[in-house]
Design a protein around this motif. Structure first.
Motif, PDB file in Angstrom:
ATOM      1  N   TRP A 243     -64.998  33.519 -25.850  1.00  0.00           N
ATOM      2  CA  TRP A 243     -64.195  32.543 -25.086  1.00  0.00           C
ATOM      3  C   TRP A 243     -63.798  31.418 -26.027  1.00  0.00           C
ATOM      4  CZ3 TRP A 243     -64.926  27.299 -23.748  1.00  0.00           C
ATOM      5  CH2 TRP A 243     -64.039  26.815 -22.779  1.00  0.00           C
ATOM      6  N   PHE A 245     -61.401  27.576 -26.054  1.00  0.00           N
ATOM      7  CA  PHE A 245     -60.466  26.580 -25.538  1.00  0.00           C
ATOM      8  C   PHE A 245     -59.986  25.766 -26.735  1.00  0.00           C
ATOM      9  CE2 PHE A 245     -59.558  22.217 -24.137  1.00  0.00           C
ATOM     10  CZ  PHE A 245     -58.526  22.480 -23.259  1.00  0.00           C
ATOM     11  N   THR A 263     -67.249  26.148 -15.362  1.00  0.00           N
ATOM     12  CA  THR A 263     -66.312  25.300 -16.100  1.00  0.00           C
ATOM     13  C   THR A 263     -67.038  24.643 -17.273  1.00  0.00           C
ATOM     14  OG1 THR A 263     -66.766  23.433 -14.624  1.00  0.00           O
ATOM     15  CG2 THR A 263     -64.889  24.875 -14.071  1.00  0.00           C
ATOM     16  N   ASP A 278     -61.480  25.238 -16.893  1.00  0.00           N
ATOM     17  CA  ASP A 278     -62.009  26.490 -16.364  1.00  0.00           C
ATOM     18  C   ASP A 278     -61.918  27.593 -17.409  1.00  0.00           C
ATOM     19  OD1 ASP A 278     -59.355  27.401 -16.382  1.00  0.00           O
ATOM     20  OD2 ASP A 278     -59.081  27.129 -14.225  1.00  0.00           O
ATOM     21  N   ARG A 279     -62.300  28.805 -17.035  1.00  0.00           N
ATOM     22  CA  ARG A 279     -62.343  29.914 -17.996  1.00  0.00           C
ATOM     23  C   ARG A 279     -60.963  30.280 -18.517  1.00  0.00           C
ATOM     24  NH1 ARG A 279     -66.980  31.180 -20.425  1.00  0.00           N
ATOM     25  NH2 ARG A 279     -66.308  33.340 -20.689  1.00  0.00           N
ATOM     26  N   ASP A 280     -59.915  29.926 -17.758  1.00  0.00           N
ATOM     27  CA  ASP A 280     -58.550  30.215 -18.191  1.00  0.00           C
ATOM     28  C   ASP A 280     -57.938  29.090 -19.003  1.00  0.00           C
ATOM     29  OD1 ASP A 280     -58.509  32.720 -16.897  1.00  0.00           O
ATOM     30  OD2 ASP A 280     -58.025  31.769 -14.981  1.00  0.00           O
ATOM     31  N   GLY A 281     -58.711  28.046 -19.262  1.00  0.00           N
ATOM     32  CA  GLY A 281     -58.216  26.934 -20.061  1.00  0.00           C
ATOM     33  C   GLY A 281     -57.460  25.879 -19.286  1.00  0.00           C
ATOM     34  N   ASN A 282     -57.479  25.952 -17.959  1.00  0.00           N
ATOM     35  CA  ASN A 282     -56.818  24.944 -17.139  1.00  0.00           C
ATOM     36  C   ASN A 282     -57.705  23.702 -17.016  1.00  0.00           C
ATOM     37  OD1 ASN A 282     -54.581  26.720 -16.380  1.00  0.00           O
ATOM     38  ND2 ASN A 282     -56.115  27.799 -15.145  1.00  0.00           N
TER      39      ASN A 282
END
Length: 451
Positions: A243, A245, A263, A278-282
């Motif tokens: 993962w 970011f 998160t 979050d895991r999607d980078g938001n």
């Protein structure tokens, strides 16, 4: 001026910088950050560039400051919540660790060790402690950066263990079950796991650039803050990045924590904010209430230092002490032409600067220059530098990579220096810095910057 004339200046005659901070509860430079059980966030703020305003700030989910402590610290760096509800703080520029309650009363200070001498049982003293955490058995683990170690102690200052293993300016040691620890070996550009015998049993060093935080996650992976690469990564025991970011601007992230929700809470130093992603980078939550302290001038002003402010410093210039590690002073001396000029006296490996911020045009070419003299400047250098900033007041690159002129050390007679720099496309303003690092004296005269 001959070097010997300003090589023995009396530091006690130097001026104290008087510019105040931006006020209680204003986040200037976030370091450690913790999500509290009630959902609030506790932030350790290192304070302004001038070295003021370091504090702890607690904010709720709506971004309201609900508590702060701003009267006890000089570059507060790391925090730890104890089971008793007290807070341990690595008070970095004061070279100490303190513990206090929610009424802001100090209940423990490492200054009291060895009868008030601040010495540990091994005879050493803390030097730039940047983090403090509790071990699983209730001892205190302090990352003692300038001593290139993490040390485990009790509240009496008795040393129970030390992690070193070739560390170089480490950050944020995290004790592990079994007596080992995981440490961000910052200047070594690696993260290491050290067992209770002092042996490195795991490390990750692929592509890191000044990592400053590492946490072992419940799934066995390691969360790493890769500061100068402006990213946070999660790495498996087999060294696979599972993962990431990352941002396109120079964020210089400091610390990250994986929350139970999945998160990740991150302190973004350059943009003066704390974010949760979050895991999607938001970005699902953020806090920023920064207010710039110093003015931005249309052009460089008072570069010949003929005007002084009421505080005794050159008018329109600011003395920046955040990274001074508690040392240094400013004073006025005479140059080789009999003119009164600013001088900076310093005695350690951090950095001090007299600086002025000016507006710049993206893509414009600037000529910067001035005269410099040094005396007895060892293990460091002095220079003139320009550091570009964006609209959020964040630097566009690391200070070591910012444009600068020649570097001067030892005993140097007055020398003219000049260089050119082009403002990046996203630059809105820039700091013109008169900088020193190391032990000695630097003087500056006839500084200029023009398009």
């Amino acid at each position: 001026m001959a070097a010997e004339r300003h090589g023995t200046v009396e530091v006690e005659k130097a001026l104290e910088y008087s510019l105040g901070g931006t006020g209680p509860g204003i986040l200037d430079f976030p370091c450690s950050v913790r999500r509290l059980p009630d959902g609030n966030t506790l932030i350790c703020d290192a304070g302004t560039e001038a070295g003021h305003g370091s504090e702890l700030i607690e904010v709720d989910r709506d971004g309201r400051v609900v508590w702060s402590d701003s009267e006890q610290f000089s570059f507060a760096h790391g925090i730890e919540l104890t089971p008793d509800g007290t807070i341990l703080v690595a008070d970095t520029s004061n070279d100490r660790v303190v513990e206090f309650d929610r009424e802001r009363r100090i209940v423990f200070s490492s200054d009291d060790w060895d009868g008030g001498l601040g010495r540990l049982s091994d005879g050493s003293r803390l030097s730039y402690p940047n983090n403090v955490v509790l071990t699983p058995d209730g001892l205190i683990c302090i990352t003692d950066r300038n001593n290139d170690r993490a040390v485990v102690v009790d509240r009496d200052g008795t040393v129970h263990g030390t992690f070193s293993a070739g560390l170089s300016r480490p950050h944020n040691c995290e004790p592990l079950p079994g007596g080992g620890a995981i440490i961000a070996d910052s200047d070594g550009n690696r993260v290491v796991e050290i067992d209770s015998e002092g042996t490195v049993v795991w490390q990750y060093d692929t592509g890191l650039n000044w990592p400053r935080d590492a946490n072992r996650l419940p799934n066995g992976n390691t969360l790493i803050v890769d500061s100068k690469n402006s990213r946070v990564i999660e790495v498996s025991p087999e060294h696979e990045i599972v993962w990431e970011f990352a941002v396109e601007y120079f964020a210089n992230f400091y610390e990250a924590h994986r929350l139970p929700s999945g998160t990740t809470l991150i302190s973004d130093q350059q943009h003066k904010r704390v974010i949760e992603v979050d895991r999607d980078g938001n970005v699902v939550w953020s806090f920023r209430n920064y207010k710039r302290e110093a003015p931005i001038h249309e052009r460089l002003t008072n570069g010949f230092f003929t005007k002084r402010g009421d505080d005794g410093f050159p008018l329109s210039w600011s003395f920046m002490r955040r990274f001074s590690e508690g040392g240094g002073a400013f004073l006025w001396l005479e140059d080789d032409r009999g003119q009164s000029v600013p001088a900076i006296v310093y005695d350690r490996a951090g950095g001090l600067a007299l600086q002025q911020t000016i507006a710049v045009k993206p893509g414009a070419r600037y000529s910067i220059g001035g005269r410099i003299a040094t005396s007895g400047l060892e293990s460091g250098f002095a220079c003139i530098q320009v550091a570009f900033r964006d609209g959020d007041d964040g630097f566009l690159c690391d200070a070591a990579d910012a444009p600068r002129g020649a570097t001067f050390s030892g005993d140097t007679d007055w020398t003219e220096d000049s260089f050119a720099a082009v403002a990046p496309e996203n630059a809105t303003h820039a700091d013109v810095r008169l900088f020193i690092s190391g032990s000695g004296v630097a003087m500056f005269s006839q500084v200029r910057c023009f398009e």
